[in-house]
Each structure stands twice: as C-alpha cells, then as structure tokens.
Write a protein that holds these residues in place. Sequence first.
Motif, PDB file in Angstrom:
ATOM      1  N   GLY A  26      15.391   7.285  20.155  1.00  0.00           N
ATOM      2  CA  GLY A  26      16.300   6.370  19.464  1.00  0.00           C
ATOM      3  C   GLY A  26      16.340   6.543  17.966  1.00  0.00           C
ATOM      4  N   ILE A  27      15.742   7.608  17.483  1.00  0.00           N
ATOM      5  CA  ILE A  27      15.734   7.892  16.035  1.00  0.00           C
ATOM      6  C   ILE A  27      16.407   9.237  15.827  1.00  0.00           C
ATOM      7  N   PHE A  28      17.329   9.287  14.888  1.00  0.00           N
ATOM      8  CA  PHE A  28      18.091  10.501  14.657  1.00  0.00           C
ATOM      9  C   PHE A  28      17.801  11.050  13.265  1.00  0.00           C
ATOM     10  N   ASN A  29      18.020  12.331  13.145  1.00  0.00           N
ATOM     11  CA  ASN A  29      17.804  13.024  11.866  1.00  0.00           C
ATOM     12  C   ASN A  29      16.400  12.801  11.328  1.00  0.00           C
ATOM     13  N   ILE A  30      15.439  13.002  12.208  1.00  0.00           N
ATOM     14  CA  ILE A  30      14.043  12.848  11.808  1.00  0.00           C
ATOM     15  C   ILE A  30      13.676  13.944  10.825  1.00  0.00           C
ATOM     16  N   ASN A  31      13.043  13.564   9.756  1.00  0.00           N
ATOM     17  CA  ASN A  31      12.571  14.540   8.782  1.00  0.00           C
ATOM     18  C   ASN A  31      11.082  14.767   8.986  1.00  0.00           C
ATOM     19  N   ARG A  32      10.309  13.822   8.608  1.00  0.00           N
ATOM     20  CA  ARG A  32       8.862  13.978   8.646  1.00  0.00           C
ATOM     21  C   ARG A  32       8.260  13.188   9.787  1.00  0.00           C
ATOM     22  N   MET A  33       7.274  13.765  10.442  1.00  0.00           N
ATOM     23  CA  MET A  33       6.481  13.060  11.463  1.00  0.00           C
ATOM     24  C   MET A  33       5.011  13.246  11.109  1.00  0.00           C
ATOM     25  N   GLY A  34       4.226  12.264  11.450  1.00  0.00           N
ATOM     26  CA  GLY A  34       2.826  12.425  11.102  1.00  0.00           C
ATOM     27  C   GLY A  34       1.938  11.320  11.625  1.00  0.00           C
ATOM     28  N   TRP A  35       0.714  11.377  11.158  1.00  0.00           N
ATOM     29  CA  TRP A  35      -0.310  10.433  11.589  1.00  0.00           C
ATOM     30  C   TRP A  35      -1.024   9.851  10.368  1.00  0.00           C
ATOM     31  N   GLU A  87     -16.979   9.155  11.047  1.00  0.00           N
ATOM     32  CA  GLU A  87     -16.071   8.614  10.036  1.00  0.00           C
ATOM     33  C   GLU A  87     -14.601   8.833  10.371  1.00  0.00           C
ATOM     34  N   ASP A  88     -14.315   9.571  11.432  1.00  0.00           N
ATOM     35  CA  ASP A  88     -12.934   9.710  11.896  1.00  0.00           C
ATOM     36  C   ASP A  88     -12.500   8.533  12.762  1.00  0.00           C
ATOM     37  N   ALA A  89     -13.425   7.691  13.138  1.00  0.00           N
ATOM     38  CA  ALA A  89     -13.094   6.546  13.975  1.00  0.00           C
ATOM     39  C   ALA A  89     -12.156   5.604  13.235  1.00  0.00           C
ATOM     40  N   ALA A  90     -11.063   5.253  13.888  1.00  0.00           N
ATOM     41  CA  ALA A  90     -10.049   4.415  13.254  1.00  0.00           C
ATOM     42  C   ALA A  90      -8.944   4.149  14.268  1.00  0.00           C
ATOM     43  N   VAL A  91      -8.036   3.301  13.861  1.00  0.00           N
ATOM     44  CA  VAL A  91      -6.769   3.179  14.588  1.00  0.00           C
ATOM     45  C   VAL A  91      -5.817   4.191  13.982  1.00  0.00           C
ATOM     46  N   TYR A  92      -5.279   5.043  14.814  1.00  0.00           N
ATOM     47  CA  TYR A  92      -4.367   6.089  14.363  1.00  0.00           C
ATOM     48  C   TYR A  92      -2.926   5.644  14.636  1.00  0.00           C
ATOM     49  N   TYR A  93      -2.113   5.755  13.623  1.00  0.00           N
ATOM     50  CA  TYR A  93      -0.721   5.327  13.693  1.00  0.00           C
ATOM     51  C   TYR A  93       0.214   6.526  13.551  1.00  0.00           C
ATOM     52  N   CYS A  94       1.163   6.591  14.452  1.00  0.00           N
ATOM     53  CA  CYS A  94       2.218   7.590  14.354  1.00  0.00           C
ATOM     54  C   CYS A  94       3.266   7.104  13.358  1.00  0.00           C
ATOM     55  N   ASN A  95       3.759   8.015  12.567  1.00  0.00           N
ATOM     56  CA  ASN A  95       4.804   7.704  11.591  1.00  0.00           C
ATOM     57  C   ASN A  95       5.942   8.700  11.733  1.00  0.00           C
ATOM     58  N   THR A  96       7.151   8.177  11.710  1.00  0.00           N
ATOM     59  CA  THR A  96       8.342   9.017  11.761  1.00  0.00           C
ATOM     60  C   THR A  96       9.267   8.589  10.637  1.00  0.00           C
ATOM     61  N   ALA A  97       9.746   9.546   9.892  1.00  0.00           N
ATOM     62  CA  ALA A  97      10.552   9.213   8.727  1.00  0.00           C
ATOM     63  C   ALA A  97      11.900   9.919   8.760  1.00  0.00           C
ATOM     64  N   THR A  98      12.938   9.150   8.453  1.00  0.00           N
ATOM     65  CA  THR A  98      14.242   9.718   8.170  1.00  0.00           C
ATOM     66  C   THR A  98      14.493   9.519   6.677  1.00  0.00           C
ATOM     67  N   VAL A  99      15.660   9.900   6.197  1.00  0.00           N
ATOM     68  CA  VAL A  99      15.954   9.700   4.775  1.00  0.00           C
ATOM     69  C   VAL A  99      16.134   8.216   4.451  1.00  0.00           C
ATOM     70  N   LEU A 100      16.350   7.410   5.502  1.00  0.00           N
ATOM     71  CA  LEU A 100      16.622   6.000   5.277  1.00  0.00           C
ATOM     72  C   LEU A 100      15.377   5.124   5.378  1.00  0.00           C
ATOM     73  N   ARG A 101      14.476   5.444   6.284  1.00  0.00           N
ATOM     74  CA  ARG A 101      13.338   4.560   6.479  1.00  0.00           C
ATOM     75  C   ARG A 101      12.252   5.241   7.279  1.00  0.00           C
ATOM     76  N   ASP A 102      11.090   4.560   7.286  1.00  0.00           N
ATOM     77  CA  ASP A 102       9.964   4.986   8.100  1.00  0.00           C
ATOM     78  C   ASP A 102       9.877   4.111   9.347  1.00  0.00           C
ATOM     79  N   TYR A 103       9.350   4.713  10.391  1.00  0.00           N
ATOM     80  CA  TYR A 103       9.072   3.973  11.614  1.00  0.00           C
ATOM     81  C   TYR A 103       7.596   4.169  11.948  1.00  0.00           C
ATOM     82  N   TRP A 104       6.986   3.115  12.492  1.00  0.00           N
ATOM     83  CA  TRP A 104       5.550   3.167  12.798  1.00  0.00           C
ATOM     84  C   TRP A 104       5.300   2.857  14.264  1.00  0.00           C
ATOM     85  N   GLY A 105       4.348   3.573  14.835  1.00  0.00           N
ATOM     86  CA  GLY A 105       3.865   3.237  16.157  1.00  0.00           C
ATOM     87  C   GLY A 105       2.921   2.052  16.080  1.00  0.00           C
TER      88      GLY A 105
END
Length: 114
Positions: A26-35, A87-105
Amino acid sequence: QVQLVESRGGLVQAGGSLRLSCAASGIFNINRMGWYRQAPGKQRELVAVITSGGTTTYADSVKGRFTISRDNAKNTVYLQMNSLKPEDAAVYYCNTATVLRDYWGKGTLVTVSS
C-alpha cells in the motif's frame, strides 16, 4: 491500506544469528527502507538503511556483522544479523520512506542472551 509486516524476532544466544524481514504494502514510490532499534531507556537509533538504488548505511556498532538487503519487486527489506551481542537486544522497527513521509512498523523484539 498501508501495511508494514515485520517478521517475528526472537531469543538468540550471543554469537548467534537472526534474520528479520519487513514487507511493505500500500506504499508507492518507496525510496528508503531500513531498520531502527530501541533498547529500554534509550532513544531509537538507526541500524541500517538501504535506498532503492542499493546504497546502504550502517550504524558503526553493527558494521561487519549486520547486512541489509532489499527486494524492490516485493517491497521487502531484510536484515541479516550475525555475531549478535547482548547490546543488540532491542525492539527493532522497520522504516519505509517516500519523498512525502516515513512509515513505521510496530516493532519486533530481539533478545540476546549472554
């Protein structure tokens, strides 16, 4: 409908490996994805990001141990985590970014036992 579906994290022993995935829909023109990740009592921090062209950026603390990759056709990003440390223990969040906004898991918990 926008969705970011993260794979389940888990409990792993120090030195072990874990692979996370995040599928965006449901997200179009995705630029950056990450964690990103957030440990108790700490601020959320960047772990790794990858652009649509394949350029990657890693936090210094994970360089050489984590690898981010992406399947553009599936709008899915992966995070291969090797040689995990407590020290890597954490809650990991997915991030997806378009030119308009970021989305978070919603986040997925990674626990590393020493």
